[in-house]
Scaffold this motif. Sequence first.
Motif, PDB file in Angstrom:
ATOM      1  N   LEU A  61       7.234  -1.314   1.627  1.00 39.81           N
ATOM      2  CA  LEU A  61       6.017  -1.131   2.270  1.00 39.81           C
ATOM      3  C   LEU A  61       6.178  -1.836   3.831  1.00 39.81           C
ATOM      4  O   LEU A  61       6.642  -3.028   3.963  1.00 39.81           O
ATOM      5  N   HIS A  63       3.328  -3.394   6.512  1.00 37.01           N
ATOM      6  CA  HIS A  63       1.870  -3.666   6.708  1.00 37.01           C
ATOM      7  C   HIS A  63       1.608  -4.289   7.953  1.00 37.01           C
ATOM      8  O   HIS A  63       2.128  -5.240   8.339  1.00 37.01           O
ATOM      9  N   PRO A  82       5.409   3.863   3.355  1.00 37.61           N
ATOM     10  CA  PRO A  82       4.111   3.673   3.507  1.00 37.61           C
ATOM     11  C   PRO A  82       3.776   2.610   4.349  1.00 37.61           C
ATOM     12  O   PRO A  82       4.386   1.573   4.394  1.00 37.61           O
ATOM     13  N   CYS A  84       0.371   0.396   6.091  1.00 39.02           N
ATOM     14  CA  CYS A  84      -1.041   0.102   5.882  1.00 39.02           C
ATOM     15  C   CYS A  84      -1.473  -0.519   6.933  1.00 39.02           C
ATOM     16  O   CYS A  84      -0.697  -1.579   7.771  1.00 39.02           O
ATOM     17  N   ASN A 288      -2.627  -5.059  -1.466  1.00 40.91           N
ATOM     18  CA  ASN A 288      -1.651  -3.902  -1.348  1.00 40.91           C
ATOM     19  C   ASN A 288      -0.510  -4.257  -2.218  1.00 40.91           C
ATOM     20  O   ASN A 288       0.290  -3.199  -2.522  1.00 40.91           O
ATOM     21  N   LEU A 298      -2.525   2.764  -2.266  1.00 41.26           N
ATOM     22  CA  LEU A 298      -2.586   1.478  -1.194  1.00 41.26           C
ATOM     23  C   LEU A 298      -4.191   1.600  -0.456  1.00 41.26           C
ATOM     24  O   LEU A 298      -4.435   2.672  -0.397  1.00 41.26           O
ATOM     25  N   LEU A 301      -4.321   2.827   3.893  1.00 46.42           N
ATOM     26  CA  LEU A 301      -2.962   3.696   4.329  1.00 46.42           C
ATOM     27  C   LEU A 301      -3.011   4.326   5.656  1.00 46.42           C
ATOM     28  O   LEU A 301      -3.945   5.322   6.012  1.00 46.42           O
TER      29      LEU A 301
END
Length: 308
Positions: A61, A63, A82, A84, A288, A298, A301
């Motif tokens: 992830l 972020h 992903p 975020c 998350n 999540l 996103l």
Amino acid sequence: MTHIALLSQTSKLEYLGPLLQAALPAAHCSVWPDPACLDAEVAVCWNTPPGLYEQMPRLRLVHSIAAGVDNILPGSSGTGLPVCRVVDEGLTRGMVEYVMWAVLHFHRGFDLALRQQRSHRWSRPPLRPAGECRVGIMGLGALGRSVAARLLAEGYRVGGWARGAHAIDGVATHAGPTGLQDFLASTDILVNLLPLTDDTRGILGQALFSRLPQGACVVGCGRGEHLVAEDLIAALQSGHLRGAVLDVFPQEPLDAASPLWDMPQIVVTPHMATMASPAAVVRQVAENIRRLQGGQPLLNLVDAARGY
């Protein structure tokens, strides 16, 4: 135990470590350039060093610590990771306050009064109602919509433009390249809140400025890379544009030798329009991470292909 890497080549993110570990007692944080970051599963980022994600084989992830993601996206889309961002009510409120101040600066003629003060000249700027002032917002996401709502509540005539079509009560919305001309022609104060993408990089340049009405003003609080500084300077020097309030710049801090500092038509602020609180950042990152561990969807996103 979840290993979190705090990654930035321009900001000091160490302060987030203890806060994240308090929210996630089983977590462990490393701060770039500690080589241990390369073993992390989660990257919490602002302006990530280029090529770093590819060196992190366990990464699951990415972020952002803010609403913007343009400076953390490069290198992430090819990995399928992903990404975020942070959505914070306080961040939105801060942007609304900043834009309202900038709009009032021009609508009420405070820019003219300040210039007159420097030359010891007393001349009252004309007072006109908000309904005669047309404010155009570029970017109609969460921030743009909130700004539009506040401007409408204060009586301004509000227009909006985005890449795709939007319908907002009370706002004259326009979309895509075909809608840009009409939007610009009906704007006295242009507020840029666009995300930074390949299509919007350099959008605040000569081609756009020339389509604004004579005497229009610009408020730049999206991303610094939207601005072509030399084109703005030329538009101000020619008298086509009246003034600008700028909070973001292609390079920050703004170089001390930049002519933007000394132009009487420009207000320079040090990227202060708004920011997410540390508590909000930690709360959303921690949530998350819990969702990632539990296989749940999540929050906030990002569509990496679109860039926001």
